[in-house]
Design an enzyme around this catalytic site. Sequence first.
Site, short mmCIF file in Angstrom:
data_model
loop_
_atom_site.label_atom_id
_atom_site.label_comp_id
_atom_site.label_asym_id
_atom_site.label_seq_id
_atom_site.Cartn_x
_atom_site.Cartn_y
_atom_site.Cartn_z
N ARG A 289 0.81 -1.22 0.00
CA ARG A 289 0.00 0.00 0.00
C ARG A 289 0.85 1.28 0.00
NH1 ARG A 289 -2.75 -3.01 3.70
NH2 ARG A 289 -4.53 -4.09 2.80
N LYS A 311 1.84 11.50 -10.50
CA LYS A 311 0.99 10.60 -11.29
C LYS A 311 1.82 9.48 -11.88
CE LYS A 311 -1.35 13.26 -14.24
NZ LYS A 311 -2.35 13.41 -15.30
N GLU A 353 7.05 20.21 -24.33
CA GLU A 353 6.56 20.42 -22.97
C GLU A 353 7.24 21.62 -22.32
OE1 GLU A 353 4.06 18.54 -22.14
OE2 GLU A 353 4.33 16.68 -23.27
N LYS A 395 5.65 23.35 -13.31
CA LYS A 395 4.83 22.18 -13.01
C LYS A 395 4.65 22.03 -11.51
CE LYS A 395 3.61 17.50 -14.08
NZ LYS A 395 3.73 16.32 -14.91
N GLU A 405 -5.65 16.68 -9.34
CA GLU A 405 -6.17 16.97 -10.66
C GLU A 405 -7.66 17.26 -10.66
OE1 GLU A 405 -5.13 13.98 -13.54
OE2 GLU A 405 -4.65 15.52 -15.00
N ARG A 409 -4.78 21.92 -12.35
CA ARG A 409 -3.77 21.12 -13.06
C ARG A 409 -4.12 20.94 -14.54
NH1 ARG A 409 -0.93 16.29 -9.75
NH2 ARG A 409 0.14 15.21 -11.41
N ASN A 413 -2.54 20.65 -19.54
CA ASN A 413 -3.05 19.91 -20.68
C ASN A 413 -3.07 20.74 -21.97
OD1 ASN A 413 -3.84 17.27 -21.09
ND2 ASN A 413 -5.99 17.84 -21.31
N HIS A 416 -2.80 19.37 -25.46
CA HIS A 416 -2.90 17.92 -25.36
C HIS A 416 -4.24 17.35 -25.82
CE1 HIS A 416 0.92 18.24 -23.34
NE2 HIS A 416 0.98 16.93 -23.14
N HIS A 420 -3.24 14.45 -27.98
CA HIS A 420 -3.56 13.06 -27.67
C HIS A 420 -4.42 12.44 -28.76
CE1 HIS A 420 -2.84 13.59 -23.08
NE2 HIS A 420 -1.80 13.04 -23.65
N HIS A 433 5.26 12.27 -29.33
CA HIS A 433 4.30 12.97 -28.48
C HIS A 433 4.50 14.49 -28.57
CE1 HIS A 433 1.78 13.81 -24.99
NE2 HIS A 433 2.80 14.45 -24.41
N1 NAD Z 1 3.34 10.39 -15.02
C1 NAD Z 1 3.31 11.50 -15.70
O1 NAD Z 1 2.91 12.53 -15.19
C2 NAD Z 1 3.76 11.47 -17.13
C3 NAD Z 1 3.88 12.67 -17.83
C4 NAD Z 1 4.35 12.63 -19.14
C5 NAD Z 1 4.69 11.43 -19.72
N2 NAD Z 1 4.55 10.27 -19.01
C6 NAD Z 1 4.91 8.98 -19.59
O2 NAD Z 1 6.31 8.99 -19.85
C7 NAD Z 1 6.59 8.05 -20.89
C8 NAD Z 1 7.59 8.62 -21.84
O3 NAD Z 1 8.77 8.91 -21.16
P1 NAD Z 1 10.15 9.22 -21.91
O4 NAD Z 1 9.90 10.14 -22.99
O5 NAD Z 1 11.11 9.58 -20.86
O6 NAD Z 1 10.50 7.85 -22.61
P2 NAD Z 1 11.07 6.45 -22.09
O7 NAD Z 1 11.01 6.34 -20.64
O8 NAD Z 1 10.37 5.41 -22.89
O9 NAD Z 1 12.59 6.53 -22.54
C9 NAD Z 1 12.90 6.63 -23.89
C10 NAD Z 1 14.09 5.74 -24.26
O10 NAD Z 1 15.29 6.37 -23.84
C11 NAD Z 1 16.10 5.45 -23.10
N3 NAD Z 1 16.84 6.27 -22.14
C12 NAD Z 1 16.34 6.91 -21.07
N4 NAD Z 1 17.28 7.65 -20.49
C13 NAD Z 1 18.43 7.45 -21.18
C14 NAD Z 1 19.74 7.96 -21.05
N5 NAD Z 1 20.07 8.87 -20.12
N6 NAD Z 1 20.68 7.52 -21.91
C15 NAD Z 1 20.34 6.64 -22.89
N7 NAD Z 1 19.11 6.15 -23.09
C16 NAD Z 1 18.15 6.56 -22.23
C17 NAD Z 1 15.12 4.50 -22.52
O11 NAD Z 1 15.72 3.27 -22.23
C18 NAD Z 1 14.07 4.38 -23.61
O12 NAD Z 1 14.47 3.43 -24.54
C19 NAD Z 1 5.25 7.71 -21.52
O13 NAD Z 1 4.88 6.41 -21.13
C20 NAD Z 1 4.29 8.72 -20.92
O14 NAD Z 1 2.98 8.20 -20.78
C21 NAD Z 1 4.10 10.28 -17.73
ZN ZN Z 2 2.71 15.72 -22.79
#
Ligand code: NAD
Ligand code: ZN
Length: 530
Positions: A289, A311, A353, A395, A405, A409, A413, A416, A420, A433
Amino acid sequence: MNNVVVVGFMGSGKSTVGPLLAARLQRPFIDLDTVIESEAGMPLGGIFARDGEAGFRRREREAVERVTQREREVIAVGGGAPLNPDNWRRLRAGNCVVALTASRRTLAARLDGVRDRPLLEGGVDAALDQLLPARTPRYLAADLVIDTDPLTPVAVAEAIAGALPDGALERVEVRIPGAAHEITIGARLQGLIGPALRRVGVTGGVAIATDASVGPRHAPAVETALRAAGFHPQCHAFPSGEAAKTMDAVRDFYRFLGEHGIDRQGAVIALGGGAVGDAAGFAAATWLRGVPLLHLPTTLLAMVDSSIGGKNGINLEAGKNLVGTVHQPCAILIDTAYLETLPEREYRAAWAEIIKSGIIADTELFETVLKGRSAISARDPHLLQDVIARTCAVKARVVAADPFEQGDRAILNYGHTVGHALEAALGYGAIPHGEAVAWGMQVAADLSVSSGRCAPQTRDRQAEVLRAYGLLDTRPRIDRTRLLEAMRHDKKRRDGEIGWVLLEEIGRAVYGCRVAWSDVEASLDAVLPA
Ligand SMILES: NC(=O)c1ccc[n+]([C@@H]2O[C@H](COP(=O)([O-])OP(=O)(O)OC[C@H]3O[C@@H](n4cnc5c(N)ncnc54)[C@H](O)[C@@H]3O)[C@@H](O)[C@H]2O)c1
Ligand SMILES: [Zn+2]
């Protein structure tokens, strides 16, 4: 800025270690108490005798204010100075604060026979009884905490030098009621991980969640630093990218947490991009939990966006991010050195972003990003640190005002709604994205103009910066019916209506705006003609 500030109780070794550290780092050394004495023209005892402790503390506040204006020095600070909140804020601003600690026994032995300290007048034991418990929590809030008990002064200086970040630190507070925490931005922050965990009471096992690309490059240094801080870290690799965000991958991680006995005294560290952050964050929120979570984001997107706000989300066949929670991290350490290995495509993924944050809430950030185009694409560390900190601050401010949210917040968006929908209609992964959001921002800006909220020049300035970052280079070809269909399915709709985030001017946006479908279609015609 960029000073090393050494704090600690009387007898912890500040004035011995300080000069050794300064010599080791080739920086000037300055002892705050000596500054105060020479300015007053008398020893501390004399100041206490003439002006009382209050008079001394006033001089101390002034000295802190002045001394922290310097750059690249090693500053040793009297034991009581960090307790004053203004001093503490100044000592931390841009600087790395190092606390030297020692057991009561060691302190008593070191202070035995010391005569010239006014606060020891009532005896060493009395001073330790009264002052040590009150001051210790503050020392433990330092960036680096070094237990000096088993070490010689030279070894203490060596340990600090080995754990220090490169350059100045920036800090952003995330003031979420009941879950306040801090974002620290700098380079080579491994030494800060252990103290950050100790600060929130983590004493048990630590699981590092990473992925197959990040783990081999960056996990060993994290593990070494944690071991040096007395932890026993275990490392688990999720599959890279979106494949981390599946129930199966999370189940594997639960199994790992069970096997290594991670309990509520332990913690999860998410070392990776947004995908690892979401998957590990979801697991940390639900395992027993909820266990403490620390983010070490490694993509620019995770640094400025996904690691902030608590989130997390897991994908189901029915859609992206359908399962998730809100679980705030105990700390976010943004180590810009990780960007050195980030592939270009992933690096660019965050620009929309960052620009969005400037446009909705920070004019200065917008201008910096517009002017800094070439330095940012060359990954200039100074500019990046500033841009990351400002984007995080936007942020952090928004999520602190609306952690769950329910209202404000929504402003994040911006761009987006259409972004999206574009991703969904084109098929996930067909377009980055960031580019989808950039086109979405252009539609939102056009709607803002047609609904009389902002001037056409504002929309055009937005387009100028998006274009400068290559985010509007390829206009997606999209079937209008499918796009509208995807917008109708938007998760964020309320009562069947889309609340649009629209622009008033650069730096100011409003959310929850209702717009006629005919106007939406007109803006789509203008920005994304079929
Ligand atoms: N929780 C939230 O508030 C929130 C907000 C925005 C996006 N997201 C989520 O984030 C995800 C996208 O995240 P992202 O863009 O960071 O992509 P990702 O986490 O998929 O990373 C992209 C690629 O880069 C590689 N990588 C990461 N750091 C590296 C580094 N320093 N050196 C070499 N390779 C590296 C990873 O292994 C991966 O293959 C999506 O799933 C999205 O839904 C969440
Ligand atoms: Zn975004």
